[in-house]
Structure formats: C-alpha cells, structure tokens
Write a protein that holds these residues in place. Sequence first.
Motif, PDB file in Angstrom:
ATOM      1  N   VAL A 192     -44.064 -31.133-111.123  1.00  0.00           N
ATOM      2  CA  VAL A 192     -44.418 -29.821-110.581  1.00  0.00           C
ATOM      3  C   VAL A 192     -45.105 -30.047-109.186  1.00  0.00           C
ATOM      4  O   VAL A 192     -45.897 -30.708-109.059  1.00  0.00           O
ATOM      5  CB  VAL A 192     -45.271 -28.974-111.389  1.00  0.00           C
ATOM      6  N   ASP A 193     -44.327 -29.165-108.272  1.00  0.00           N
ATOM      7  CA  ASP A 193     -44.817 -29.149-106.819  1.00  0.00           C
ATOM      8  C   ASP A 193     -46.434 -28.591-106.804  1.00  0.00           C
ATOM      9  O   ASP A 193     -46.553 -27.348-107.499  1.00  0.00           O
ATOM     10  CB  ASP A 193     -43.978 -28.731-105.999  1.00  0.00           C
ATOM     11  N   LEU A 194     -47.305 -28.961-106.072  1.00  0.00           N
ATOM     12  CA  LEU A 194     -48.473 -28.508-105.829  1.00  0.00           C
ATOM     13  C   LEU A 194     -48.295 -27.500-104.547  1.00  0.00           C
ATOM     14  O   LEU A 194     -47.827 -27.992-103.578  1.00  0.00           O
ATOM     15  CB  LEU A 194     -49.718 -29.456-105.447  1.00  0.00           C
ATOM     16  N   VAL A 204     -40.089 -28.981-110.453  1.00  0.00           N
ATOM     17  CA  VAL A 204     -40.247 -27.527-110.457  1.00  0.00           C
ATOM     18  C   VAL A 204     -40.703 -27.584-109.178  1.00  0.00           C
ATOM     19  O   VAL A 204     -41.754 -27.695-108.681  1.00  0.00           O
ATOM     20  CB  VAL A 204     -41.340 -27.078-111.391  1.00  0.00           C
ATOM     21  N   GLY A 205     -39.783 -27.455-107.894  1.00  0.00           N
ATOM     22  CA  GLY A 205     -40.152 -27.496-106.693  1.00  0.00           C
ATOM     23  C   GLY A 205     -40.803 -26.475-106.017  1.00  0.00           C
ATOM     24  O   GLY A 205     -40.151 -25.281-106.408  1.00  0.00           O
ATOM     25  N   ASP A 206     -41.394 -26.320-105.016  1.00  0.00           N
ATOM     26  CA  ASP A 206     -41.864 -25.311-104.234  1.00  0.00           C
ATOM     27  C   ASP A 206     -40.946 -24.287-103.709  1.00  0.00           C
ATOM     28  O   ASP A 206     -41.079 -23.165-103.289  1.00  0.00           O
ATOM     29  CB  ASP A 206     -43.184 -25.396-103.681  1.00  0.00           C
ATOM     30  N   SER A 207     -39.669 -25.039-103.482  1.00  0.00           N
ATOM     31  CA  SER A 207     -38.218 -24.563-103.159  1.00  0.00           C
ATOM     32  C   SER A 207     -38.030 -23.254-104.142  1.00  0.00           C
ATOM     33  O   SER A 207     -37.282 -22.369-103.682  1.00  0.00           O
ATOM     34  CB  SER A 207     -37.242 -25.441-102.896  1.00  0.00           C
ATOM     35  N   LEU A 208     -38.464 -23.208-105.025  1.00  0.00           N
ATOM     36  CA  LEU A 208     -38.407 -21.940-105.969  1.00  0.00           C
ATOM     37  C   LEU A 208     -38.892 -20.769-105.361  1.00  0.00           C
ATOM     38  O   LEU A 208     -38.428 -19.680-105.724  1.00  0.00           O
ATOM     39  CB  LEU A 208     -39.009 -22.085-107.242  1.00  0.00           C
ATOM     40  N   VAL A 216     -47.480 -34.430-110.857  1.00  0.00           N
ATOM     41  CA  VAL A 216     -47.258 -33.497-109.716  1.00  0.00           C
ATOM     42  C   VAL A 216     -46.782 -33.868-108.525  1.00  0.00           C
ATOM     43  O   VAL A 216     -46.842 -35.359-108.346  1.00  0.00           O
ATOM     44  CB  VAL A 216     -48.853 -32.802-109.436  1.00  0.00           C
ATOM     45  N   LYS A 217     -46.271 -33.311-107.645  1.00  0.00           N
ATOM     46  CA  LYS A 217     -45.701 -33.801-106.014  1.00  0.00           C
ATOM     47  C   LYS A 217     -46.492 -33.060-105.156  1.00  0.00           C
ATOM     48  O   LYS A 217     -46.876 -31.811-105.143  1.00  0.00           O
ATOM     49  CB  LYS A 217     -44.398 -33.695-105.874  1.00  0.00           C
ATOM     50  N   LEU A 218     -46.719 -34.002-104.140  1.00  0.00           N
ATOM     51  CA  LEU A 218     -47.459 -33.280-102.844  1.00  0.00           C
ATOM     52  C   LEU A 218     -46.922 -33.739-101.601  1.00  0.00           C
ATOM     53  O   LEU A 218     -46.219 -34.927-101.791  1.00  0.00           O
ATOM     54  CB  LEU A 218     -48.919 -33.309-103.049  1.00  0.00           C
TER      55      LEU A 218
HETATM   56  O1  KIV Z   1     -39.468 -27.992-103.507  1.00  0.00           O
HETATM   57  C1  KIV Z   1     -38.244 -28.793-103.567  1.00  0.00           C
HETATM   58  O2  KIV Z   1     -37.451 -28.364-104.151  1.00  0.00           O
HETATM   59  C2  KIV Z   1     -38.472 -30.189-103.114  1.00  0.00           C
HETATM   60  C3  KIV Z   1     -37.247 -31.061-103.164  1.00  0.00           C
HETATM   61  C4  KIV Z   1     -36.307 -30.536-102.233  1.00  0.00           C
HETATM   62  C5  KIV Z   1     -37.683 -32.455-102.944  1.00  0.00           C
HETATM   63  O3  KIV Z   1     -39.611 -30.639-102.724  1.00  0.00           O
END
Ligand code: KIV
Length: 259
Positions: free
Chosen positions: A82-84, A42-46, A112-114
């Motif tokens: 999930v992105d922070l 669930v990237g913050d690209s959303l 989580v991803k940061l």
């Molecule tokens: O937010 C996102 O979709 C990402 C990907 C591009 C890796 O971080």
Amino acid sequence: MVVTIQQLMQWKQQNRPIVALTAWDFLFAELLDKAGVDLILVGDSLAMVALGMETTLPLTMDAVIHHAQAVKRAVKKALLVVDLPFMSYQESPQQALQNAGRILKETGANGVKLEGGYPVMAETVERLVLAGIPVLGHLGLTPQSVHQVGYRQQGKTKEAGERILREALALQAAGAFAIVLEHIPAELAKEITAQLVIPTIGIGAGSFCDGQILVTADLLGFSNRQPPFVKLYANLQETIGQALQEYCREVREGKFPES
Ligand code: KIV
C-alpha cells in the motif's frame, strides 16, 4: 501459493519476471489475484483513477486505508503493498513509522511503498524496516513531486542517472525489499537492476527490470490520460460504455425486462 518477499528475491535470482499491477477496490483486486498477479499495489494513483482527483497529492491516510481494506478482502495469493500518501511520511521517520504501522495494522497489507531516496528517505526506510515494516522504494518519476518534476522522463543526463543509481543503492542499504523505477531510460534501469541484489520493478523503464508494474486502469483502457509507455490490453471504457448504452436503450424501449 502465497507470494512472499523472499519469493520476490528468489525470482530475481532465477530471472523469473515479477508481475505487478495496481488495485483500488474488491472487484479489480479479485480479478488481478485470480489472474495470477504476483504483487498488488494499492497505489496512490487511486486518487486519480478511482476518486477523480487531478494529482495524487490530496489522497488521505483514511482514504487509502479504506480502499486497501476492500482490496485485502479479495487478495488470496498476491503480495499486497500500500502506498503511503503524500505528506504521511515526509515530515520525519517517526511520522512515517506511525502511518506505515497504521496501514499494516488496519489493512493487513504486507508492506508499504514510499517515494524518494538518498539521503532523507533512506533514513526513513531504515526506521520502518527496523520496526518490521517491509518497504518498497520508488525512484525516477515520483508523482508526489509532480509540481517539481512534472510527468516527464527522469534520469536522462549522466548526473541525473548517477543520482538515481546512488538513491537505489541507498534504499537497498536501508533495507528496502524492492524498488519501483518509474519512467527512466531503459539503459539506466538495466544498470540499476544489475547493481542491486533486490528486485527492480519497472513502469516505463524498459524491459531489463526484474518485474513490471502498470496502473490497471491504463492497460484496460479506462484512462483518458494514460502515459506513452502503456500498452492497451483492452478497451473496457468502450466495451462497458456500449453495454450501458444498450441497457439504457432497452429499458426505454420496453425490451428489458422481456416479461
Ligand atoms: O500509485 C501508483 O499506482 C504507483 C505505480 C504507478 C507504481 O505508484
């Protein structure tokens, strides 16, 4: 089979590429999970893809949690990360801990991803990992720093490449379970991938990474501003647009419903 973090490590050792994509709602998460995607982000690209924002920066914790909860309801097998959001972790390791903990508790995600690396972010990653929160790192083009770096390829000079390699090693030492490498030269991604024991997941970083990730809307042809490294696997904007126009026409012409 449910995908685990340990499984990702094994796949690196076995040279079995990791397949990752982004999701932002139940509908797409279900399609991705059923298609056999290993890692759903669930990237913050959303912020841009689903909420129409200009950059990822305005995304809030409440919004990402709302979307991640919908995604989680659909995911049966994939590892869910999930992105922070921007400014939910940069202030201090304590702030990161609180917000990453909230994501895990409220969404049921696996990690989580940061964005960012050495030295500040490595300290934050260490704090999260010590608390039992798995962390996916993100280096190279980091969209939360768009006002500093734009959306340009990173790591093009020798010094810039060496810095990204140092950051990757620092994130690994801090306990990150994998690292996304975005928009860097393929040779640099190859070098980083060879030096790390944890997997690299590339996006616009060539074919030598341990896995690949794309923004799902880009590869399905939903986006009007897709990056140059994306391959179009479908043009759903056109297909769906045509279906919707046909529906509009048939209702207006009295052809649907038929009786
Ligand atoms: O937010 C996102 O979709 C990402 C990907 C591009 C890796 O971080």
